[in-house]
Write a protein that holds these residues in place. Structure first.
Motif, PDB file in Angstrom:
ATOM      1  N   ASN A 102       6.328   4.274   0.158  1.00  0.00           N
ATOM      2  CA  ASN A 102       5.945   5.160   1.218  1.00  0.00           C
ATOM      3  C   ASN A 102       4.664   5.147   1.639  1.00  0.00           C
ATOM      4  N   ASN A 103       3.672   4.800   0.751  1.00  0.00           N
ATOM      5  CA  ASN A 103       2.132   4.722   1.164  1.00  0.00           C
ATOM      6  C   ASN A 103       1.681   3.416   1.122  1.00  0.00           C
ATOM      7  N   ASN A 104       2.564   2.211   1.424  1.00  0.00           N
ATOM      8  CA  ASN A 104       2.056   0.827   1.602  1.00  0.00           C
ATOM      9  C   ASN A 104       1.763   0.860   3.031  1.00  0.00           C
ATOM     10  N   THR A 105       0.422   0.541   3.085  1.00  0.00           N
ATOM     11  CA  THR A 105      -0.236   0.128   4.410  1.00  0.00           C
ATOM     12  C   THR A 105       0.249  -1.276   5.086  1.00  0.00           C
ATOM     13  N   CYS A 106       0.628  -1.898   4.218  1.00  0.00           N
ATOM     14  CA  CYS A 106       1.140  -3.234   4.716  1.00  0.00           C
ATOM     15  C   CYS A 106       2.112  -2.962   5.797  1.00  0.00           C
ATOM     16  N   LEU A 107       3.233  -2.305   5.066  1.00  0.00           N
ATOM     17  CA  LEU A 107       4.499  -1.859   5.911  1.00  0.00           C
ATOM     18  C   LEU A 107       3.985  -1.292   7.452  1.00  0.00           C
ATOM     19  N   SER A 108       3.028  -0.491   7.159  1.00  0.00           N
ATOM     20  CA  SER A 108       2.765   0.402   8.467  1.00  0.00           C
ATOM     21  C   SER A 108       1.820  -0.794   9.607  1.00  0.00           C
ATOM     22  N   ARG A 109       1.230  -1.642   8.941  1.00  0.00           N
ATOM     23  CA  ARG A 109       0.290  -2.647   9.983  1.00  0.00           C
ATOM     24  C   ARG A 109       1.773  -3.588  10.217  1.00  0.00           C
ATOM     25  N   LEU A 110       2.661  -3.957   9.637  1.00  0.00           N
ATOM     26  CA  LEU A 110       3.701  -4.610  10.295  1.00  0.00           C
ATOM     27  C   LEU A 110       4.446  -3.937  11.327  1.00  0.00           C
TER      28      LEU A 110
END
Length: 177
Positions: A102-110
């Motif tokens: 949930n807090n993974n910024t990598c997925l957000s950037r993707l």
């Protein structure tokens, strides 16, 4: 419990992707109505359908479609795939039980990258498609349809899909991804 912003992002992505796929396969992008013989011709990105004298519709693949329509087909397919990836990258943020992801910024950037690329591909497709109106069967010029020719409902479905993609990109960029 899922957050409302994430659910709305998922709903917009899903709806946009479904609308793009529907518009890709349907043959009602361009309509030519002929009131003299009560027939009509419908053009899609892949097929052309004829109906004369209220008989059954006959569809065939377009062999002589403009290069612009080929490119539009490829761009819509790539955009739908990118929207699917953005959907998958947004999903873990919505489901709270996956708290480590949930807090993974990598997925957000993707998610932002996929949304941005999808936005660019959809925008190019919306502009590029009318450049193919010069084909003989339509009888128009680039970016200008003749008077007896109109856009079909499928083009407007794709246009709405593009607007949803723009809306999703704006919400993703301005929210906490």
């Amino acid at each position: 419990m899922a957050n409302i912003r994430g659910l709305s992002q998922l709903a917009v992505l899903f709806l946009s992707c479904v609308m793009a796929v529907i518009s890709f396969w349907c043959t009602n992008w361009i309509r030519i109505e002929n009131p003299v013989n009560t027939g009509e011709v419908k053009f899609g990105l892949l097929k052309k359908c004829d109906r004369l004298h209220l008989r059954e519709e006959y569809c065939s693949y377009l062999d002589d479609r403009p290069v612009e329509w080929w490119i539009t087909s490829v761009l819509i397919g790539m955009s739908a795939i990118l929207q699917g990836f953005a959907f998958l990258f947004t999903l873990p943020r919505v489901v709270r039980r996956w708290s480590r992801i949930n807090n993974n910024t990598c997925l957000s950037r993707l998610c932002v990258v996929c949304s941005a690329l999808s936005l660019v591909l959809n925008s190019v497709s919306v502009v590029l498609f009318p450049a193919g109106f010069y084909m003989d069967a339509i009888g128009g010029e680039k970016f200008k349809l003749p008077d007896n020719v109109s856009f079909g409902w499928t083009y407007w479905v794709f246009y709405m899909s593009s607007l949803l993609t723009i809306g999703h990109f704006i919400t993703v960029v301005f929210s906490e991804c």
